[in-house]
Write a protein that holds these residues in place. Structure first.
Motif, PDB file in Angstrom:
ATOM      1  N   SER A  41       0.837  -1.197   0.000  1.00  0.00           N
ATOM      2  CA  SER A  41       0.000   0.000   0.000  1.00  0.00           C
ATOM      3  C   SER A  41       0.875   1.251   0.000  1.00  0.00           C
ATOM      4  O   SER A  41       2.073   1.205   0.274  1.00  0.00           O
ATOM      5  CB  SER A  41      -0.924   0.014   1.218  1.00  0.00           C
ATOM      6  N   HIS A  42       0.269   2.368  -0.309  1.00  0.00           N
ATOM      7  CA  HIS A  42       0.959   3.647  -0.283  1.00  0.00           C
ATOM      8  C   HIS A  42      -0.042   4.715   0.154  1.00  0.00           C
ATOM      9  O   HIS A  42      -1.220   4.431   0.361  1.00  0.00           O
ATOM     10  CB  HIS A  42       1.532   3.981  -1.666  1.00  0.00           C
ATOM     11  N   SER A  43       0.439   5.932   0.318  1.00  0.00           N
ATOM     12  CA  SER A  43      -0.430   7.059   0.642  1.00  0.00           C
ATOM     13  C   SER A  43      -0.613   7.919  -0.604  1.00  0.00           C
ATOM     14  O   SER A  43       0.249   7.944  -1.482  1.00  0.00           O
ATOM     15  CB  SER A  43       0.184   7.910   1.759  1.00  0.00           C
ATOM     16  N   THR A  44      -1.723   8.619  -0.667  1.00  0.00           N
ATOM     17  CA  THR A  44      -1.983   9.563  -1.749  1.00  0.00           C
ATOM     18  C   THR A  44      -2.461  10.865  -1.134  1.00  0.00           C
ATOM     19  O   THR A  44      -3.299  10.866  -0.232  1.00  0.00           O
ATOM     20  CB  THR A  44      -3.055   9.033  -2.716  1.00  0.00           C
ATOM     21  N   ILE A  45      -1.920  11.997  -1.613  1.00  0.00           N
ATOM     22  CA  ILE A  45      -2.298  13.296  -1.080  1.00  0.00           C
ATOM     23  C   ILE A  45      -2.758  14.207  -2.200  1.00  0.00           C
ATOM     24  O   ILE A  45      -2.278  14.108  -3.343  1.00  0.00           O
ATOM     25  CB  ILE A  45      -1.114  13.938  -0.316  1.00  0.00           C
ATOM     26  N   TRP A 101      -5.088   9.919   1.698  1.00  0.00           N
ATOM     27  CA  TRP A 101      -5.668   8.582   1.744  1.00  0.00           C
ATOM     28  C   TRP A 101      -4.570   7.583   2.091  1.00  0.00           C
ATOM     29  O   TRP A 101      -3.447   7.665   1.575  1.00  0.00           O
ATOM     30  CB  TRP A 101      -6.260   8.213   0.391  1.00  0.00           C
ATOM     31  N   PHE A 102      -4.885   6.584   2.920  1.00  0.00           N
ATOM     32  CA  PHE A 102      -3.871   5.608   3.312  1.00  0.00           C
ATOM     33  C   PHE A 102      -4.536   4.348   3.840  1.00  0.00           C
ATOM     34  O   PHE A 102      -5.712   4.353   4.232  1.00  0.00           O
ATOM     35  CB  PHE A 102      -2.928   6.190   4.367  1.00  0.00           C
ATOM     36  N   THR A 103      -3.775   3.261   3.872  1.00  0.00           N
ATOM     37  CA  THR A 103      -4.242   1.984   4.413  1.00  0.00           C
ATOM     38  C   THR A 103      -3.172   1.428   5.349  1.00  0.00           C
ATOM     39  O   THR A 103      -2.125   0.968   4.900  1.00  0.00           O
ATOM     40  CB  THR A 103      -4.518   0.967   3.292  1.00  0.00           C
ATOM     41  N   PRO A 104      -3.382   1.500   6.668  1.00  0.00           N
ATOM     42  CA  PRO A 104      -2.378   1.007   7.608  1.00  0.00           C
ATOM     43  C   PRO A 104      -2.360  -0.509   7.680  1.00  0.00           C
ATOM     44  O   PRO A 104      -3.242  -1.183   7.147  1.00  0.00           O
ATOM     45  CB  PRO A 104      -2.812   1.630   8.940  1.00  0.00           C
TER      46      PRO A 104
END
Length: 351
Positions: free
Chosen positions: A105-109, A157-160
């Motif tokens: 997963s990754h983050s999106t800003i 947006w993110f998924t830990p």
């Protein structure tokens, strides 16, 4: 209150010409993916929640800009995120995000609003995210916000990491269960000190995790790239405790970093902590029973805040508790430097 730089999600108020009450953040969950009871913020603003995750879905199929170090991650198929943080008029100092991301997963800003400046910095490189998307790894890449003027929103947006790997018993939270494991492992290498004590259902567990998590590494030991990004200039080295015999810890909280420093070979620790309950735990957690030297030669504790100017007495403001009801034991401040304000704009005093 001048505290040690909190590289995990410490925020400072923006240059926005308005009331500080207009600065803040909250996190929502994706109702299509989240299992369990939805947080209150979701039920209060259901249309906003739907719009935010629809926005992510609309752009997930596009070729988004990316600053991911992992080339495999750059080309991976888009997967809907489970969380999104909404920020309004906040500037983040250089930091890594708490915890870990779910595998692959990754983050999106993305930035929104009528503002100038406010570029997003990742490992020292600047990106304009105003009405644009950027993929990055918030858990492994140091990131921050440049100063801005106007009204600036950002969506992250993110998924830990999934929590199924931990099976807490009774009322023990995921964070507390993980912190307990780290504390017990840490105790094996620091036998002259008592088992580190921390408060359940509080932010203490987050402090323990960001410092003692050996898999992720201590948040405050930085690679050369991350260190240069934080100080804003070039350097041949990163930052670590290697070779440091003494440590000055301003904003020592309950002593987790002090103990980490002692375990790393530091011979003396000077720690400042003004908050009364934190200081009690700090004293307990740094109670050395070594017979090789006097305790005062190793540990010096001072219950006071550190700020610019002449020594004086100031009102102390406690941080507000988290929206999930857990006790917030960090990010306290002196009244003069506090961002907390009541509905009328009057600064909140410590109870």
């Amino acid at each position: 209150l001048s505290e040690r730089t909190d590289l995990k999600s410490r925020a400072a108020s923006s240059q926005f010409k308005g009331h500080l009450v207009q600065c803040g953040s909250f996190t929502i969950v994706n109702p299509q993916l989240f299992q369990g009871k939805l947080p209150a913020i979701n039920t209060q603003f259901p249309e906003l929640v739907d719009a935010i995750f629809e926005l992510e879905a609309c752009h997930s199929s596009e070729s988004l800009r990316s600053c991911l170090n992992d080339t495999a991650g750059n080309g991976s198929a888009a997967i809907a995120s489970t969380y999104c943080t909404v920020n309004r008029n906040v500037e983040f100092t250089p930091h890594f995000d708490n915890g870990k991301g779910q595998e692959s997963s990754h983050s999106t800003i993305a930035g929104l609003g009528d503002y100038a400046g406010g570029e997003f910095l990742v490992d020292g490189k600047s990106y304009n995210i105003r009405y644009d998307f950027l993929k990055f790894d918030g858990w492994k890449q140091m990131h921050s916000t440049k100063r801005f003027r106007g009204e600036r929103f950002s969506l992250v947006w993110f998924t830990p990491e999934r929590r199924e790997d931990y099976s807490p018993k009774g009322d023990t939270s995921f964070e507390d269960a993980k912190a307990k494991e780290l504390v017990e492992a840490h105790a094996l290498s620091l036998t002259s000190y008592p088992l580190l004590n921390f408060r359940g259902n509080s932010t203490d567990a987050l402090v323990v995790s960001e410092i003692l998590d050996t898999d992720q590494g201590c948040t405050y030991e930085l690679s050369q790239m991350s260190w240069c990004s934080m100080i804003g200039e070039s350097s041949e080295n990163g930052f670590s405790l290697e070779g440091h015999l003494e440590v000055l810890d301003i904003g020592a909280h309950i002593g987790v970093f002090c103990r980490y420093a002692l375990n790393a070979g530091c011979k003396k620790v000077i720690a400042y902590e003004p908050e009364a309950e934190n200081f009690k735990l700090l004293e307990h957690n740094l109670m050395c029973d070594s017979v090789d030297s006097k305790a005062e030669d190793i540990i010096q504790l001072r219950q006071c805040a550190v700020a610019h100017g002449e020594p004086r007495i100031q009102n102390f403001v406690h941080a507000r508790n988290r929206t999930d009801g857990s006790l917030n034991t960090w990010r306290h401040s002196l009244e003069k430097h506090s961002n907390y304000m009541d509905i009328k704009g009057t600064k909140l005093l410590s109870k």
